[in-house]
Design a protein around this motif. Structure first.
Motif, PDB file in Angstrom:
ATOM      1  N   LYS A 122     -57.128 -17.483 -28.626  1.00  0.00           N
ATOM      2  CA  LYS A 122     -57.128 -16.508 -27.543  1.00  0.00           C
ATOM      3  C   LYS A 122     -58.018 -17.001 -26.399  1.00  0.00           C
ATOM      4  N   GLY A 123     -57.668 -16.606 -25.213  1.00  0.00           N
ATOM      5  CA  GLY A 123     -58.515 -16.919 -24.066  1.00  0.00           C
ATOM      6  C   GLY A 123     -58.233 -18.249 -23.396  1.00  0.00           C
ATOM      7  N   ILE A 124     -57.215 -18.957 -23.858  1.00  0.00           N
ATOM      8  CA  ILE A 124     -56.858 -20.212 -23.197  1.00  0.00           C
ATOM      9  C   ILE A 124     -56.333 -19.903 -21.792  1.00  0.00           C
ATOM     10  N   LYS A 125     -56.886 -20.584 -20.804  1.00  0.00           N
ATOM     11  CA  LYS A 125     -56.516 -20.336 -19.417  1.00  0.00           C
ATOM     12  C   LYS A 125     -55.277 -21.137 -19.022  1.00  0.00           C
ATOM     13  N   GLU A 126     -54.670 -20.715 -17.910  1.00  0.00           N
ATOM     14  CA  GLU A 126     -53.484 -21.411 -17.415  1.00  0.00           C
ATOM     15  C   GLU A 126     -53.797 -22.874 -17.127  1.00  0.00           C
ATOM     16  N   GLU A 127     -54.956 -23.127 -16.511  1.00  0.00           N
ATOM     17  CA  GLU A 127     -55.315 -24.513 -16.193  1.00  0.00           C
ATOM     18  C   GLU A 127     -55.627 -25.325 -17.445  1.00  0.00           C
ATOM     19  N   ASP A 128     -56.015 -24.642 -18.542  1.00  0.00           N
ATOM     20  CA  ASP A 128     -56.258 -25.341 -19.803  1.00  0.00           C
ATOM     21  C   ASP A 128     -54.977 -25.982 -20.341  1.00  0.00           C
ATOM     22  N   HIS A 129     -53.866 -25.270 -20.202  1.00  0.00           N
ATOM     23  CA  HIS A 129     -52.595 -25.783 -20.721  1.00  0.00           C
ATOM     24  C   HIS A 129     -52.229 -27.118 -20.064  1.00  0.00           C
ATOM     25  N   ALA A 130     -52.516 -27.241 -18.791  1.00  0.00           N
ATOM     26  CA  ALA A 130     -52.224 -28.490 -18.090  1.00  0.00           C
ATOM     27  C   ALA A 130     -53.088 -29.633 -18.634  1.00  0.00           C
ATOM     28  N   ILE A 131     -54.353 -29.345 -18.880  1.00  0.00           N
ATOM     29  CA  ILE A 131     -55.266 -30.364 -19.414  1.00  0.00           C
ATOM     30  C   ILE A 131     -54.874 -30.735 -20.838  1.00  0.00           C
ATOM     31  N   ILE A 132     -54.556 -29.726 -21.649  1.00  0.00           N
ATOM     32  CA  ILE A 132     -54.122 -29.970 -23.029  1.00  0.00           C
ATOM     33  C   ILE A 132     -52.891 -30.874 -23.041  1.00  0.00           C
ATOM     34  N   GLY A 133     -51.918 -30.542 -22.193  1.00  0.00           N
ATOM     35  CA  GLY A 133     -50.699 -31.344 -22.118  1.00  0.00           C
ATOM     36  C   GLY A 133     -50.978 -32.771 -21.680  1.00  0.00           C
ATOM     37  N   LYS A 134     -51.896 -32.937 -20.733  1.00  0.00           N
ATOM     38  CA  LYS A 134     -52.244 -34.270 -20.232  1.00  0.00           C
ATOM     39  C   LYS A 134     -52.892 -35.114 -21.324  1.00  0.00           C
ATOM     40  N   ILE A 135     -53.798 -34.517 -22.091  1.00  0.00           N
ATOM     41  CA  ILE A 135     -54.458 -35.233 -23.184  1.00  0.00           C
ATOM     42  C   ILE A 135     -53.448 -35.640 -24.246  1.00  0.00           C
ATOM     43  N   PHE A 136     -52.642 -34.684 -24.689  1.00  0.00           N
ATOM     44  CA  PHE A 136     -51.702 -34.967 -25.771  1.00  0.00           C
ATOM     45  C   PHE A 136     -50.586 -35.905 -25.325  1.00  0.00           C
ATOM     46  N   GLU A 137     -50.191 -35.827 -24.063  1.00  0.00           N
ATOM     47  CA  GLU A 137     -49.163 -36.737 -23.558  1.00  0.00           C
ATOM     48  C   GLU A 137     -49.653 -38.185 -23.581  1.00  0.00           C
ATOM     49  N   ASP A 138     -50.934 -38.386 -23.294  1.00  0.00           N
ATOM     50  CA  ASP A 138     -51.505 -39.730 -23.368  1.00  0.00           C
ATOM     51  C   ASP A 138     -51.457 -40.269 -24.794  1.00  0.00           C
ATOM     52  N   MET A 139     -51.422 -39.380 -25.772  1.00  0.00           N
ATOM     53  CA  MET A 139     -51.434 -39.776 -27.178  1.00  0.00           C
ATOM     54  C   MET A 139     -50.041 -40.001 -27.746  1.00  0.00           C
ATOM     55  N   GLY A 140     -48.993 -39.539 -27.051  1.00  0.00           N
ATOM     56  CA  GLY A 140     -47.621 -39.676 -27.537  1.00  0.00           C
ATOM     57  C   GLY A 140     -46.837 -38.400 -27.298  1.00  0.00           C
ATOM     58  N   GLU A 141     -46.046 -38.005 -28.268  1.00  0.00           N
ATOM     59  CA  GLU A 141     -45.288 -36.758 -28.195  1.00  0.00           C
ATOM     60  C   GLU A 141     -46.151 -35.613 -28.710  1.00  0.00           C
ATOM     61  N   TYR A 142     -45.896 -34.395 -28.221  1.00  0.00           N
ATOM     62  CA  TYR A 142     -46.685 -33.248 -28.676  1.00  0.00           C
ATOM     63  C   TYR A 142     -45.852 -31.983 -28.646  1.00  0.00           C
ATOM     64  N   GLU A 143     -46.269 -31.009 -29.437  1.00  0.00           N
ATOM     65  CA  GLU A 143     -45.503 -29.770 -29.562  1.00  0.00           C
ATOM     66  C   GLU A 143     -46.429 -28.637 -30.004  1.00  0.00           C
ATOM     67  N   GLU A 144     -46.327 -27.507 -29.324  1.00  0.00           N
ATOM     68  CA  GLU A 144     -47.100 -26.329 -29.725  1.00  0.00           C
ATOM     69  C   GLU A 144     -46.365 -25.600 -30.840  1.00  0.00           C
ATOM     70  N   VAL A 145     -47.086 -25.234 -31.894  1.00  0.00           N
ATOM     71  CA  VAL A 145     -46.489 -24.567 -33.047  1.00  0.00           C
ATOM     72  C   VAL A 145     -47.366 -23.383 -33.453  1.00  0.00           C
ATOM     73  N   GLU A 146     -46.830 -22.530 -34.326  1.00  0.00           N
ATOM     74  CA  GLU A 146     -47.626 -21.438 -34.884  1.00  0.00           C
ATOM     75  C   GLU A 146     -48.662 -22.029 -35.847  1.00  0.00           C
ATOM     76  N   GLU A 147     -49.848 -21.478 -35.830  1.00  0.00           N
ATOM     77  CA  GLU A 147     -50.928 -22.049 -36.640  1.00  0.00           C
ATOM     78  C   GLU A 147     -50.600 -22.063 -38.133  1.00  0.00           C
ATOM     79  N   GLN A 148     -49.803 -21.122 -38.588  1.00  0.00           N
ATOM     80  CA  GLN A 148     -49.471 -21.054 -40.014  1.00  0.00           C
ATOM     81  C   GLN A 148     -48.776 -22.326 -40.509  1.00  0.00           C
ATOM     82  N   TYR A 149     -48.190 -23.108 -39.588  1.00  0.00           N
ATOM     83  CA  TYR A 149     -47.473 -24.321 -39.988  1.00  0.00           C
ATOM     84  C   TYR A 149     -48.361 -25.569 -40.013  1.00  0.00           C
ATOM     85  N   LEU A 150     -49.582 -25.467 -39.522  1.00  0.00           N
ATOM     86  CA  LEU A 150     -50.397 -26.669 -39.353  1.00  0.00           C
ATOM     87  C   LEU A 150     -50.788 -27.328 -40.670  1.00  0.00           C
TER      88      LEU A 150
END
Length: 273
Positions: free
Chosen positions: A130-158
């Motif tokens: 909870k509390g993740i900001k709109e600008e956080d999503h852009a940073i998260i995507g940028k970090i994970f994109e540098d690492m390869g492919e990425y996908e947001e999932v429900e935590e129960q699947y982790l």
């Protein structure tokens, strides 16, 4: 444009690989208890230190990559420095709720990736607290994109994805090794056998993802009546390869869930102590 500052706490195999993957786009600091083990990162221009408090204080984003039993004590020791920061945890098993209880003023992302991050071809799955900001999503995507492919999932699947995204390279290396040995047995040179097996896995994976077809449909495109492939498929079926892999995923998933339950129980005790 000034780069965001990322501190990686616990720059071991995965943490170090993440540092190398993102260092072109972010100003990265990596920490570890033994500084001499960070020499390879320092050679790439990554700042290295043993001082977690200082490294976190200077960061915009903090990545946690330590063992599960180390997470809660670490977060407790850094709670003041982590306040109001984006924190991405790659620590297995410890859920977002537990992390949030220790650092309630931080914005939490829980993630899992694999060793292919070393060549920026990792597959990263993540869940946001909870509390993740709109600008956080852009940073998260940028970090994970540098690492390869990425996908947001429900935590129960982790936890189950630990047995897939995290562990699958080990399964595939076992398959590739077996293919190489089979080729060596009939006289193919070792380096040629390795390239043939590895590139076949890469090509088949790209085709599967791009075609949208079921794996069985693509397999049947290769199998011709009385041809070479059907003999190989017959041998694989006789060896119950599919059953073995299904059992491997099941066993690994059950182990991941059990470890997660135990880690969370221990984390609860650490929070209360």
């Amino acid at each position: 444009m000034e780069k965001e500052k990322v501190t990686i706490i616990g720059a071991g195999v995965i943490g170090g690989a993440i540092a190398c993957a993102i260092c072109d786009d972010f100003e990265v600091t990596a920490t570890r208890r033994k500084l001499e083990r960070l020499s390879a990162l320092a050679e790439k221009g990554i700042k290295v230190t043993t001082n977690n408090e200082e490294a976190v204080s200077e960061a915009d984003i903090v990545i946690i990559s330590v063992k599960p039993h180390q997470v809660i004590p670490l977060l407790k020791s850094l709670s003041r420095q982590l306040a109001d920061k984006l924190v991405i945890s790659f620590a297995a098993s410890i859920n977002i709720d537990l992390i949030q209880r220790v650092i309630p003023r931080s914005r939490i992302v829980r993630a899992m990736t694999n060793i292919a991050v070393q060549v920026k071809e990792g597959y990263t799955v993540y869940s946001c607290g909870k509390g993740i900001k709109e600008e956080d999503h852009a940073i998260i995507g940028k970090i994970f994109e540098d690492m390869g492919e990425y996908e947001e999932v429900e935590e129960q699947y982790l936890d189950v994805l630990t047995a897939m995204a995290g562990s699958s390279p080990a399964y595939l290396y076992t398959v590739v090794e077996a293919m190489i040995y089979g080729a060596l047995h009939v006289g193919l040179p070792r380096d040629l056998a390795l390239r043939s097996a590895a590139w076949s896995v890469i090509g088949a994976s790209h085709l599967l993802l791009s075609s949208g077809k079921h794996p069985a449909e693509l397999r049947d495109m290769v199998v011709t009546p009385g041809g070479v492939t059907i003999d190989a498929i017959y041998a694989l079926e006789d060896g119950k390869v599919r059953t073995a892999f299904m059992k491997a995923i099941l066993d690994a998933s059950l182990k991941a869930k059990a470890l997660s339950k135990a880690a969370c129980i221990e984390a609860e005790k650490q929070i209360e102590s």
